[in-house]
Design a protein around this motif. Structure first.
Motif, PDB file in Angstrom:
ATOM      1  N   CYS A  79     -49.015 -21.576  27.270  1.00 36.51           N
ATOM      2  CA  CYS A  79     -48.778 -21.314  25.877  1.00 36.51           C
ATOM      3  C   CYS A  79     -47.382 -21.027  25.778  1.00 36.51           C
ATOM      4  CB  CYS A  79     -49.567 -20.189  25.162  1.00 36.51           C
ATOM      5  SG  CYS A  79     -49.339 -19.968  23.253  1.00 36.51           S
ATOM      6  N   ASN A  83     -44.182 -23.185  23.773  1.00 34.09           N
ATOM      7  CA  ASN A  83     -43.433 -22.838  22.641  1.00 34.09           C
ATOM      8  C   ASN A  83     -41.934 -22.555  23.113  1.00 34.09           C
ATOM      9  OD1 ASN A  83     -45.254 -22.153  20.540  1.00 34.09           O
ATOM     10  ND2 ASN A  83     -46.379 -20.645  21.911  1.00 34.09           N
ATOM     11  N   LYS A  85     -40.513 -24.947  24.531  1.00 33.68           N
ATOM     12  CA  LYS A  85     -39.936 -26.312  24.080  1.00 33.68           C
ATOM     13  C   LYS A  85     -39.300 -26.555  22.796  1.00 33.68           C
ATOM     14  CE  LYS A  85     -42.468 -28.552  27.857  1.00 33.68           C
ATOM     15  NZ  LYS A  85     -43.343 -29.708  27.973  1.00 33.68           N
ATOM     16  N   ALA A  86     -39.940 -25.489  21.902  1.00 30.79           N
ATOM     17  CA  ALA A  86     -39.653 -25.656  20.465  1.00 30.79           C
ATOM     18  C   ALA A  86     -39.911 -27.059  19.871  1.00 30.79           C
ATOM     19  CB  ALA A  86     -38.157 -25.319  20.119  1.00 30.79           C
ATOM     20  N   TYR A  87     -40.982 -27.525  20.140  1.00 24.17           N
ATOM     21  CA  TYR A  87     -41.586 -28.912  19.650  1.00 24.17           C
ATOM     22  C   TYR A  87     -41.522 -28.589  18.075  1.00 24.17           C
ATOM     23  CZ  TYR A  87     -44.711 -32.784  19.103  1.00 24.17           C
ATOM     24  OH  TYR A  87     -45.338 -33.851  18.703  1.00 24.17           O
ATOM     25  N   ARG A  88     -41.191 -29.598  17.427  1.00 24.40           N
ATOM     26  CA  ARG A  88     -41.240 -29.795  16.167  1.00 24.40           C
ATOM     27  C   ARG A  88     -42.544 -29.582  15.241  1.00 24.40           C
ATOM     28  NH1 ARG A  88     -38.273 -34.694  12.803  1.00 24.40           N
ATOM     29  NH2 ARG A  88     -38.753 -33.761  10.636  1.00 24.40           N
ATOM     30  N   HIS A  89     -43.545 -30.269  15.959  1.00 22.33           N
ATOM     31  CA  HIS A  89     -44.924 -30.326  15.274  1.00 22.33           C
ATOM     32  C   HIS A  89     -45.875 -29.191  15.472  1.00 22.33           C
ATOM     33  CE1 HIS A  89     -43.150 -33.823  13.356  1.00 22.33           C
ATOM     34  NE2 HIS A  89     -42.795 -34.244  14.511  1.00 22.33           N
ATOM     35  N   ALA A  90     -45.677 -28.214  16.625  1.00 20.14           N
ATOM     36  CA  ALA A  90     -46.627 -27.529  17.023  1.00 20.14           C
ATOM     37  C   ALA A  90     -46.127 -26.201  17.499  1.00 20.14           C
ATOM     38  CB  ALA A  90     -47.526 -28.155  18.111  1.00 20.14           C
ATOM     39  N   ARG A  91     -46.594 -24.950  17.170  1.00 14.07           N
ATOM     40  CA  ARG A  91     -46.254 -23.857  17.843  1.00 14.07           C
ATOM     41  C   ARG A  91     -47.618 -23.239  18.313  1.00 14.07           C
ATOM     42  NH1 ARG A  91     -41.723 -25.752  17.050  1.00 14.07           N
ATOM     43  NH2 ARG A  91     -39.863 -24.890  16.613  1.00 14.07           N
ATOM     44  N   PRO A  92     -48.044 -23.525  19.358  1.00 15.43           N
ATOM     45  CA  PRO A  92     -49.506 -22.999  19.645  1.00 15.43           C
ATOM     46  C   PRO A  92     -49.512 -21.625  19.947  1.00 15.43           C
ATOM     47  CG  PRO A  92     -48.689 -24.220  21.539  1.00 15.43           C
ATOM     48  CD  PRO A  92     -47.632 -24.344  20.472  1.00 15.43           C
ATOM     49  N   GLY A  93     -50.685 -20.863  19.901  1.00 15.21           N
ATOM     50  CA  GLY A  93     -51.284 -19.428  20.111  1.00 15.21           C
ATOM     51  C   GLY A  93     -52.354 -19.715  20.903  1.00 15.21           C
ATOM     52  N   ILE A 106     -54.918 -27.021  20.409  1.00 18.96           N
ATOM     53  CA  ILE A 106     -53.545 -27.787  19.863  1.00 18.96           C
ATOM     54  C   ILE A 106     -54.139 -29.146  19.214  1.00 18.96           C
ATOM     55  CG2 ILE A 106     -51.245 -28.852  20.269  1.00 18.96           C
ATOM     56  CD1 ILE A 106     -51.307 -26.776  22.706  1.00 18.96           C
TER      57      ILE A 106
END
Length: 128
Positions: A79, A83, A85-93, A106
């Motif tokens: 996780c 995070n 990677k700062a992916y534009r479409h997902a910030r998983p927890g 996700i």
């Protein structure tokens, strides 16, 4: 007779988005890809460790909105790596569930849900 590994098929609608999400973000590797001829739907095989997943653009192969649980070790570490990677479409927890699992859910760009999970007896293992 016994069954072997289960290989889920998820519906996909856009090759570029699928590759960006599954390969670029989640870290899956392309195992194979198949098209009957150019400009026909893509069938893509992906692997992530021992996990195998297929994506299909073919109508009828799968319905969008499916979910799959993917057992793994070090969900918290994975996780954090995602995070970073700062992916534009997902910030998983992730969440420690009362039934003894740690889950990180996700959603892919096509409405499918991947739940990376580990059993509680593997908790906590934050630095491994």
């Amino acid at each position: 007779m016994t069954a072997e590994a289960l290989i889920p098929i998820f519906r996909s609608f856009d090759e570029a988005k699928a590759r960006e999400f599954y390969v670029g973000f989640l870290g899956f590797e392309v195992a194979f890809e198949h098209q009957f001829e150019p400009d026909t739907p893509l069938y893509l095989g992906l692997t992530f460790g021992k996990c195998e997943l297929h994506l299909s653009e073919h109508f009828g192969d799968a319905a969008p909105g499916s979910s799959v649980r993917i057992p793994m070790k070090n969900v918290a570490r994975y996780c954090a790596a995602l995070n970073a990677k700062a992916y534009r479409h997902a910030r998983p927890g992730y969440q420690d569930q009362p039934w003894g699992w740690r889950d990180m859910a996700i959603d892919d760009p096509f409405g499918n849900r991947l739940i990376f999970c580990e059993e509680a007896d593997g908790l906590p293992d934050f630095g491994a």
